[in-house]
Design a protein around this motif. Structure first.
Motif, PDB file in Angstrom:
ATOM      1  N   LEU A  65     -15.066   1.631 -71.816  1.00 30.48           N
ATOM      2  CA  LEU A  65     -13.938   0.733 -71.645  1.00 30.48           C
ATOM      3  C   LEU A  65     -14.124  -0.007 -70.326  1.00 30.48           C
ATOM      4  O   LEU A  65     -14.101   0.609 -69.259  1.00 30.48           O
ATOM      5  N   ASP A  66     -14.309  -1.308 -70.419  1.00 36.94           N
ATOM      6  CA  ASP A  66     -14.517  -2.126 -69.236  1.00 36.94           C
ATOM      7  C   ASP A  66     -13.319  -3.053 -69.055  1.00 36.94           C
ATOM      8  O   ASP A  66     -12.684  -3.462 -70.026  1.00 36.94           O
ATOM      9  N   ASN A  67     -13.019  -3.382 -67.835  1.00 41.95           N
ATOM     10  CA  ASN A  67     -11.965  -4.340 -67.485  1.00 41.95           C
ATOM     11  C   ASN A  67     -10.581  -3.948 -67.986  1.00 41.95           C
ATOM     12  O   ASN A  67      -9.752  -4.811 -68.268  1.00 41.95           O
ATOM     13  N   ALA A  68     -10.317  -2.649 -68.061  1.00 41.78           N
ATOM     14  CA  ALA A  68      -8.970  -2.198 -68.400  1.00 41.78           C
ATOM     15  C   ALA A  68      -8.025  -2.434 -67.228  1.00 41.78           C
ATOM     16  O   ALA A  68      -6.825  -2.590 -67.419  1.00 41.78           O
ATOM     17  N   TYR A  69      -8.578  -2.502 -66.019  1.00 42.72           N
ATOM     18  CA  TYR A  69      -7.731  -2.646 -64.836  1.00 42.72           C
ATOM     19  C   TYR A  69      -8.341  -3.515 -63.740  1.00 42.72           C
ATOM     20  O   TYR A  69      -7.706  -3.772 -62.740  1.00 42.72           O
ATOM     21  N   GLU A  70      -9.560  -4.019 -63.889  1.00 42.59           N
ATOM     22  CA  GLU A  70     -10.224  -4.725 -62.797  1.00 42.59           C
ATOM     23  C   GLU A  70     -10.263  -6.240 -62.956  1.00 42.59           C
ATOM     24  O   GLU A  70     -10.410  -6.951 -61.981  1.00 42.59           O
ATOM     25  N   ASP A  71     -10.144  -6.755 -64.154  1.00 44.66           N
ATOM     26  CA  ASP A  71     -10.254  -8.190 -64.402  1.00 44.66           C
ATOM     27  C   ASP A  71      -8.900  -8.859 -64.207  1.00 44.66           C
ATOM     28  O   ASP A  71      -7.848  -8.227 -64.349  1.00 44.66           O
ATOM     29  N   LYS A  72      -8.899 -10.170 -63.922  1.00 44.23           N
ATOM     30  CA  LYS A  72      -7.620 -10.854 -63.696  1.00 44.23           C
ATOM     31  C   LYS A  72      -6.761 -10.910 -64.958  1.00 44.23           C
ATOM     32  O   LYS A  72      -5.556 -11.089 -64.869  1.00 44.23           O
ATOM     33  N   ASN A  73      -7.352 -10.725 -66.141  1.00 43.91           N
ATOM     34  CA  ASN A  73      -6.590 -10.682 -67.396  1.00 43.91           C
ATOM     35  C   ASN A  73      -6.309  -9.256 -67.865  1.00 43.91           C
ATOM     36  O   ASN A  73      -5.735  -9.065 -68.930  1.00 43.91           O
ATOM     37  N   SER A  74      -6.744  -8.259 -67.106  1.00 46.35           N
ATOM     38  CA  SER A  74      -6.553  -6.863 -67.506  1.00 46.35           C
ATOM     39  C   SER A  74      -5.075  -6.519 -67.629  1.00 46.35           C
ATOM     40  O   SER A  74      -4.242  -7.035 -66.883  1.00 46.35           O
ATOM     41  N   ALA A  75      -4.774  -5.611 -68.556  1.00 44.58           N
ATOM     42  CA  ALA A  75      -3.394  -5.155 -68.755  1.00 44.58           C
ATOM     43  C   ALA A  75      -3.047  -3.986 -67.829  1.00 44.58           C
ATOM     44  O   ALA A  75      -1.882  -3.658 -67.666  1.00 44.58           O
ATOM     45  N   GLY A  76      -4.057  -3.342 -67.238  1.00 42.56           N
ATOM     46  CA  GLY A  76      -3.791  -2.172 -66.406  1.00 42.56           C
ATOM     47  C   GLY A  76      -3.653  -0.900 -67.218  1.00 42.56           C
ATOM     48  O   GLY A  76      -3.351   0.164 -66.690  1.00 42.56           O
ATOM     49  N   ASP A  77      -3.870  -0.994 -68.511  1.00 40.27           N
ATOM     50  CA  ASP A  77      -3.839   0.139 -69.433  1.00 40.27           C
ATOM     51  C   ASP A  77      -4.740  -0.230 -70.613  1.00 40.27           C
ATOM     52  O   ASP A  77      -5.560  -1.128 -70.489  1.00 40.27           O
ATOM     53  N   PHE A  78      -4.588   0.448 -71.739  1.00 46.00           N
ATOM     54  CA  PHE A  78      -5.443   0.157 -72.896  1.00 46.00           C
ATOM     55  C   PHE A  78      -4.713  -0.635 -73.977  1.00 46.00           C
ATOM     56  O   PHE A  78      -5.119  -0.642 -75.143  1.00 46.00           O
ATOM     57  N   SER A  79      -3.631  -1.323 -73.626  1.00 49.08           N
ATOM     58  CA  SER A  79      -2.831  -2.038 -74.627  1.00 49.08           C
ATOM     59  C   SER A  79      -3.562  -3.210 -75.270  1.00 49.08           C
ATOM     60  O   SER A  79      -3.130  -3.703 -76.312  1.00 49.08           O
ATOM     61  N   HIS A  80      -4.676  -3.652 -74.698  1.00 54.29           N
ATOM     62  CA  HIS A  80      -5.470  -4.708 -75.331  1.00 54.29           C
ATOM     63  C   HIS A  80      -6.306  -4.181 -76.506  1.00 54.29           C
ATOM     64  O   HIS A  80      -6.941  -4.966 -77.208  1.00 54.29           O
ATOM     65  N   LEU A  81      -6.320  -2.876 -76.710  1.00 56.46           N
ATOM     66  CA  LEU A  81      -7.100  -2.273 -77.792  1.00 56.46           C
ATOM     67  C   LEU A  81      -6.179  -1.887 -78.943  1.00 56.46           C
ATOM     68  O   LEU A  81      -5.274  -1.072 -78.779  1.00 56.46           O
ATOM     69  N   LYS A  82      -6.424  -2.499 -80.111  1.00 56.63           N
ATOM     70  CA  LYS A  82      -5.617  -2.231 -81.304  1.00 56.63           C
ATOM     71  C   LYS A  82      -6.575  -1.952 -82.457  1.00 56.63           C
ATOM     72  O   LYS A  82      -7.350  -2.829 -82.846  1.00 56.63           O
ATOM     73  N   ILE A  83      -6.537  -0.725 -82.967  1.00 54.82           N
ATOM     74  CA  ILE A  83      -7.439  -0.294 -84.045  1.00 54.82           C
ATOM     75  C   ILE A  83      -6.578   0.183 -85.207  1.00 54.82           C
ATOM     76  O   ILE A  83      -5.669   0.984 -85.019  1.00 54.82           O
ATOM     77  N   GLY A  84      -6.882  -0.282 -86.399  1.00 56.72           N
ATOM     78  CA  GLY A  84      -6.107   0.058 -87.586  1.00 56.72           C
ATOM     79  C   GLY A  84      -6.354   1.469 -88.101  1.00 56.72           C
ATOM     80  O   GLY A  84      -6.949   2.315 -87.428  1.00 56.72           O
ATOM     81  N   LYS A  85      -5.920   1.683 -89.336  1.00 58.81           N
ATOM     82  CA  LYS A  85      -6.027   2.997 -89.982  1.00 58.81           C
ATOM     83  C   LYS A  85      -7.418   3.197 -90.575  1.00 58.81           C
ATOM     84  O   LYS A  85      -8.075   2.238 -90.982  1.00 58.81           O
ATOM     85  N   ASN A  86      -7.820   4.480 -90.650  1.00 61.14           N
ATOM     86  CA  ASN A  86      -9.023   4.887 -91.361  1.00 61.14           C
ATOM     87  C   ASN A  86     -10.276   4.147 -90.901  1.00 61.14           C
ATOM     88  O   ASN A  86     -11.094   3.734 -91.704  1.00 61.14           O
ATOM     89  N   CYS A  87     -10.418   3.983 -89.590  1.00 61.97           N
ATOM     90  CA  CYS A  87     -11.602   3.334 -89.027  1.00 61.97           C
ATOM     91  C   CYS A  87     -12.553   4.378 -88.449  1.00 61.97           C
ATOM     92  O   CYS A  87     -12.141   5.486 -88.114  1.00 61.97           O
ATOM     93  N   TYR A  88     -13.808   3.997 -88.322  1.00 61.70           N
ATOM     94  CA  TYR A  88     -14.808   4.837 -87.681  1.00 61.70           C
ATOM     95  C   TYR A  88     -15.385   4.047 -86.512  1.00 61.70           C
ATOM     96  O   TYR A  88     -15.833   2.909 -86.687  1.00 61.70           O
ATOM     97  N   ILE A  89     -15.369   4.643 -85.321  1.00 58.91           N
ATOM     98  CA  ILE A  89     -15.925   4.029 -84.118  1.00 58.91           C
ATOM     99  C   ILE A  89     -17.133   4.852 -83.704  1.00 58.91           C
ATOM    100  O   ILE A  89     -17.004   6.011 -83.319  1.00 58.91           O
ATOM    101  N   GLY A  90     -18.316   4.252 -83.800  1.00 62.20           N
ATOM    102  CA  GLY A  90     -19.553   4.962 -83.493  1.00 62.20           C
ATOM    103  C   GLY A  90     -19.734   5.250 -82.014  1.00 62.20           C
ATOM    104  O   GLY A  90     -19.031   4.705 -81.153  1.00 62.20           O
ATOM    105  N   ASP A  91     -20.686   6.120 -81.729  1.00 59.21           N
ATOM    106  CA  ASP A  91     -20.981   6.544 -80.365  1.00 59.21           C
ATOM    107  C   ASP A  91     -21.413   5.354 -79.509  1.00 59.21           C
ATOM    108  O   ASP A  91     -22.107   4.455 -79.975  1.00 59.21           O
TER     109      ASP A  91
END
Length: 199
Positions: A65-91
């Motif tokens: 996770l990059d720029n969660a809090y360091e970029d001028k557009n960062s939210a300061g948390d992980f609210s910019h990440l939205k993942i639906g149901k039944n997904c697989y996120i690889g290593d």
């Protein structure tokens, strides 16, 4: 049954331990932890820091996770990440959270995929004039499969039920029901042909 209950209790203890450390040391601690996490704790930590993740979604292991809090557009948390149901996120999936990354339902993201929501060469005044900062969300619609080590650049929308071949570089939108591949990615084949679908 008892073993399953004990495992759930251990996961909860592990989660609250890392949540507490995150509250003490800040989101940077959580970002570091998620590079080598307990996969059962990852989803809970992401949700605790305002990511939206649907039921049935699994994360293989490490995520970056990059720029969660360091970029001028960062939210300061992980609210910019939205993942639906039944997904697989690889290593080793990389998420640049300078802007939103919106992933639909039933999506497979193979290992090593990178989502890059911004580009900024602000260290060079000369290059900054030629390549001004860009920062746009990435949208992955339902039923998409993204192949190993592909890179998705900012502003891209990947249409539903499409496939991105391994090692591809996406700079432009992907039409639904198509296979794209290459560097830069090109439209290779329609997946909407009824002869391609088994009975």
């Amino acid at each position: 049954m008892l073993r399953e209950i004990l495992n759930r209790i251990l996961v909860l203890i592990n989660f609250y331990f890392h949540l507490l450390l995150g509250k003490i040391f800040g989101i940077s601690y959580v970002v570091g932890y998620l590079r080598n996490p307990d996969p059962l704790v990852s989803l809970r930590l992401l949700r605790a820091y305002r990511a939206k993740i649907g039921e049935g979604t699994t994360i293989k292991r490490s995520i970056y996770l990059d720029n969660a809090y360091e970029d001028k557009n960062s939210a300061g948390d992980f609210s910019h990440l939205k993942i639906g149901k039944n997904c697989y996120i690889g290593d080793c999936t990389y998420f640049d959270l300078a802007n939103e990354i919106i992933i639909g339902d039933n999506v497979v993201i193979s290992g090593g995929v990178s989502f890059v929501t911004h580009a900024d060469c602000n260290r060079s005044q000369y290059l900054e004039k030629i390549f001004p900062r860009t920062c746009e969300k990435i949208v992955v619609q339902d039923g998409v499969w993204i192949g190993f080590e592909s890179t998705i650049l900012n502003g891209v929308i990947i249409g539903e039920n499409s496939v991105v071949a391994a090692y591809s570089l996406l700079k432009k939108d992907v039409e639904k029901y198509y296979l794209y591949g290459g560097v830069p990615a090109q439209k290779l084949k329609s997946l909407d042909d009824k002869t391609n679908v088994p009975d």
